[in-house]
Design an enzyme around this catalytic site. Structure first.
Site, mmCIF file in Angstrom:
data_model
loop_
_atom_site.group_PDB
_atom_site.id
_atom_site.type_symbol
_atom_site.label_atom_id
_atom_site.label_comp_id
_atom_site.label_asym_id
_atom_site.label_seq_id
_atom_site.Cartn_x
_atom_site.Cartn_y
_atom_site.Cartn_z
ATOM 1 N N ASP A 1 6.052 1.897 6.814
ATOM 2 C CA ASP A 1 4.667 1.247 6.602
ATOM 3 C C ASP A 1 3.779 1.857 5.720
ATOM 4 O OD1 ASP A 1 2.006 0.132 6.758
ATOM 5 O OD2 ASP A 1 1.889 0.818 8.843
ATOM 6 N N HIS B 1 3.147 3.966 12.595
ATOM 7 C CA HIS B 1 2.164 4.953 12.911
ATOM 8 C C HIS B 1 2.863 6.115 13.635
ATOM 9 C CE1 HIS B 1 -1.453 2.170 11.473
ATOM 10 N NE2 HIS B 1 -0.273 1.913 10.786
ATOM 11 N N GLU C 1 -5.183 1.522 2.422
ATOM 12 C CA GLU C 1 -5.243 0.567 3.612
ATOM 13 C C GLU C 1 -5.613 1.007 5.009
ATOM 14 O OE1 GLU C 1 -3.157 -2.527 6.088
ATOM 15 O OE2 GLU C 1 -2.713 -0.287 5.778
ATOM 16 N N GLU C 2 -4.906 1.941 5.130
ATOM 17 C CA GLU C 2 -4.801 2.365 6.590
ATOM 18 C C GLU C 2 -6.325 2.797 7.082
ATOM 19 O OE1 GLU C 2 -2.626 1.930 8.602
ATOM 20 O OE2 GLU C 2 -0.539 1.886 7.570
ATOM 21 N N HIS D 1 0.672 -1.000 0.052
ATOM 22 C CA HIS D 1 0.047 0.146 0.116
ATOM 23 C C HIS D 1 0.830 1.394 -0.003
ATOM 24 C CE1 HIS D 1 0.078 0.946 4.403
ATOM 25 N NE2 HIS D 1 0.224 -0.082 4.511
#
Lengths: 370, 362
Positions: free
Chosen positions: A197, A337, A226-227, A73
């Site tokens: 990420d 994150h 995606e998140e 992603h």
């Protein structure tokens, strides 16, 4: 150890660019544009679908009719402008899972032009003892771009403007003694940045596209959103109808010093991690066995991610049409994150090595018993 | 280097309390062309003297005005090791929330980048703020042995943050407390190059303010000025701080209260009135938490005033000010210095009632 996928490719500056670019869920444009530029000359076909997924076909050598999707992603967690107060401070909502405490005292980039912004907080001197121990709440988080009025703020950053962390990738600790002159990834060292990420997954797919042709049609998919609930992957998988899919991710490494012996999920430096099951999906047992066997055979470190943590596009792809066998490989990262996530370059190399070793025969895995 | 570029340079320089050498060197470079004498005292304070007209002629100056701001910044210090991570103690007061997700630089044998992370939401439902003892710096070391080869207990750590220019002349960065005021004084010295001023002007760039006003205590003793003005940052209005603070961008803030010498604060206001400078007044009746508190009671007492720059997000790496407040402060200080005459010392002293003779001071 020689790493063919790192050869002749300036992966190090590419990873830095990928990590530094803003690409909050729903505003992945800058990342998509960069990847498209990097891979178009290796593509037999390339398109962007209705949601913004970038799909790249690299045809096989026609020895196999299988279609394999490899997916990562493009989006990162961030903030979205939801208003402004009368003094010109931007109100926000989070896009993806962010703990508000991590936002306090951060520098941010606002919108496509990267307007600098800061997230302030009531000074410690004015906080009561109770407030000092209390976590920040999302509704106390404002982004200050220097605007004086609500009108000026929303003129510069209209509702829906994406706000990303402002952070440049760099080495934690000492840079490695040997840095390849051609811009290849150094073999060792630990990097810190804001969006491994899943830009590290994007990097691995770019390396794959630049590598040798595989026996089957390889569909490289760079997904959006995606998140915020795996929104991009299902439509891309629907269009491709892959026989199997491999998700490349960056996952939780929780190997920190702690009083109790808790699950570290994965550990930094012990190889990429393969998922047995997480909160969103259970890996196809044949693909799982296949990768574990390949790793053993080639002596490439591969760790099993402790089950029960996180979720990936794997879930969305698995449930596409009549179902797709899925495996998930991830580079462990501490503090995902957050703007200071931290990865070990050995894990990136070992992921690339494992892909090199395992991808050509991957369709054969489906011949095994479930 | 001057103006905003100077603030950027000083903000980006390192110097936690007690370890101010890097920022001290930057300040000395900036003031060298602007003053006549520079010395560094035993504590590490910079004492810089700009001669007035009388001194220039070799005569006794009618007075000495002290302008002081502190050069130290809050930071961290290595206190131990744990599985390759660094244990830390704070130097100066932090909101622990402001440390999470920050980059730091460890100043050991070689500068090293590290980070202070936070367990992600996937594995952490804990919504408490971690205790200082549980906040560790991650430099990427695999073991304590590896860490100890490059890092030692006591190495200073600074937070690493870029200087940002926001809209409307607002700027943000680390250590604006108190380097924004250091910048204002240097800019005042620059303005004074073009003014004829009778009094000597001394700039004290003080160390160790954040750990108890220590530099100004000894520096003020050495300078022993006739008048002293401490410049420090104050709280600006921002979300969560609406009532207890003044808006940034409307000029400096003059402190009014028992500790602030009334004739001196009156004289500052008179100069502002003459030149049409805008400023706010703020009443402070207790500890100001600034070098003014220390300066006031040095030797037999120094007439002291406090001028504050309104700052948002104090004690974080996104401290922010309106740049025009720095320029306005510099102008006010320079005009005040130039306003002082041979009569000022007496005019600004607290006198006995008329007709009563002063006896001998001890």
């Amino acid at each position: 150890m020689n790493n063919p996928l790192n050869r002749q490719i300036a992966l190090y500056p590419l990873l830095k660019t990928l990590s530094d670019l803003p690409g909050v869920s729903g505003a992945e444009g800058p990342v998509r544009d960069l990847i498209a530029q990097e891979v178009h000359r290796y593509a037999d076909k390339m398109w962007v679908d209705a949601l913004g997924n970038l799909i790249v076909l690299k045809k096989g050598d026609s020895s196999s009719t299988k279609r394999v999707a490899v997916m990562a992603h493009m989006d990162e967690v961030g903030l979205v402008v939801s208003g402004a107060d009368d003094k010109g401070f931007l109100k926000i909502k989070s896009a993806g899972g962010i703990i508000p405490n991590i936002l306090v005292a951060q520098r941010m980039k606002v919108g496509p032009d990267g307007i600098p912004g800061i997230i302030g907080y009531k000074p410690v001197h004015l906080q009561s003892q109770e407030e000092r121990n209390k976590s920040a709440k999302m509704d106390e988080i404002f982004v200050d771009i220097g605007a004086k009025t609500e009108e000026e703020a929303l003129n510069k950053a209209p509702l829906g403007t994406a706000v990303s962390f402002d952070r440049e990738m760099k080495f934690a600790g000492e840079p490695p003694a040997v840095v390849p002159e051609d811009g290849g990834l150094p073999e060792t060292g630990r990097l810190t940045g804001k969006a491994f990420d899943d830009r590290v997954g994007c990097l691995a797919i770019i390396a794959l596209l630049r590598g040798e042709r595989l026996p089957y049609d390889l569909y490289a998919v760079f997904t959006v959103q995606e998140e915020v609930g795996l929104r991009g992957a299902p439509t891309a998988a629907w269009a491709i109808q892959p026989d199997m899919a491999l998700i490349l991710e960056s996952t939780v490494a929780d190997d920190l010093p702690r009083e109790e012996d808790l699950s570290p999920t994965t550990r930094l430096g012990e190889g990429p991690a393969i998922t047995v099951s997480d909160r969103a999906s259970i890996a196809d047992p044949r693909l799982l066995r296949y990768f574990l066997a390949k790793a053993e055979e080639t002596q490439i470190p591969l760790q099993i991610k402790q089950p029960g943590v996180g979720g990936t596009d794997g879930r969305a792809v698995q449930l596409t049409r009549a179902g797709v066998p899925v495996a998930i490989l991830a580079v462990p990262s501490r503090y995902i994150h957050s703007p200071v996530s931290l990865i070990d370059l050995r894990d990136v190399h070992n992921l690339l090595r494992l892909l090199e070793a395992a991808l050509p025969d991957m369709p054969a895995a489906l011949q095994m018993k479930r | 280097m001057q103006g905003k570029a100077l603030l950027r340079e000083l903000s980006q320089s390192f110097g936690i309390s007690g370890r101010e050498r890097p920022v001290r060197e930057k300040i000395i470079t900036a003031i060298e062309p602007l003053v006549d004498e520079i010395s560094v005292d035993a504590m590490g304070n910079i004492i810089a003297l700009k001669h007035g007209e009388a001194s220039r002629r070799g005569e006794e100056p009618p007075g000495t005005l002290l302008l002081t701001a502190h050069m130290d910044e809050i930071g961290l210090i290595v206190s131990g090791f744990r599985q390759g991570f660094l244990r830390i103690r704070n130097v100066g007061g932090f909101d622990r929330k402001t440390l999470l997700g920050q980059e730091v630089i460890i100043h050991g044998q070689r500068p090293l980048h590290g980070v202070i992370g936070l367990r992600p939401p996937h594995v952490s439902k804990d919504d408490r703020v971690p205790e200082m003892k549980d906040i560790l710096v991650d430099v990427g070391f695999s073991s304590d042995e590896e860490a100890r080869t490059l890092v030692h207990i006591g190495d200073p750590i600074t937070l690493n943050a870029s200087f940002l220019e926001l809209l409307n002349d607002k700027v943000a960065g680390k250590a604006f407390d108190d380097r924004a005021c250091v910048t204002a004084i240097i800019e005042a010295l620059r303005l004074l190059q073009g003014y004829k001023h009778q009094w000597d002007v001394v700039f004290l760039a003080a160390v160790q303010e954040e750990v108890g006003l220590k530099g100004s205590t000894t520096g003020g003793y050495t300078v022993n000025p006739d008048l002293g003005i401490a410049l420090d940052v104050g709280f600006a209005q921002q979300p969560g701080v609406e009532k207890q603070a003044l808006p940034a961008g409307e000029g400096p803030v003059l402190a009014i209260g028992p500790q602030f010498h009334t004739p001196l604060t009156d004289a500052l206001q008179e100069v502002a009135r003459q030149w049409g400078l805008s400023y706010h007044k703020e009443v402070i009746t207790g500890r100001s938490g600034t070098d003014a508190w220390a300066l006031q009671i040095i030797r037999s007492g120094i007439p002291t005033a406090l001028v504050a720059l309104s700052l948002l997000n104090m004690h974080s790496v996104v401290e922010a000010i309106q740049w025009q407040d720095v320029e306005a402060t510099a102008r006010w200080m320079a005009l005040f210095a130039a306003s002082l005459t041979a009569e000022s010392k007496e005019a600004l002293s607290i006198a006995l009632p008329a007709g009563i003779e002063e006896g001998n001071r001890p």
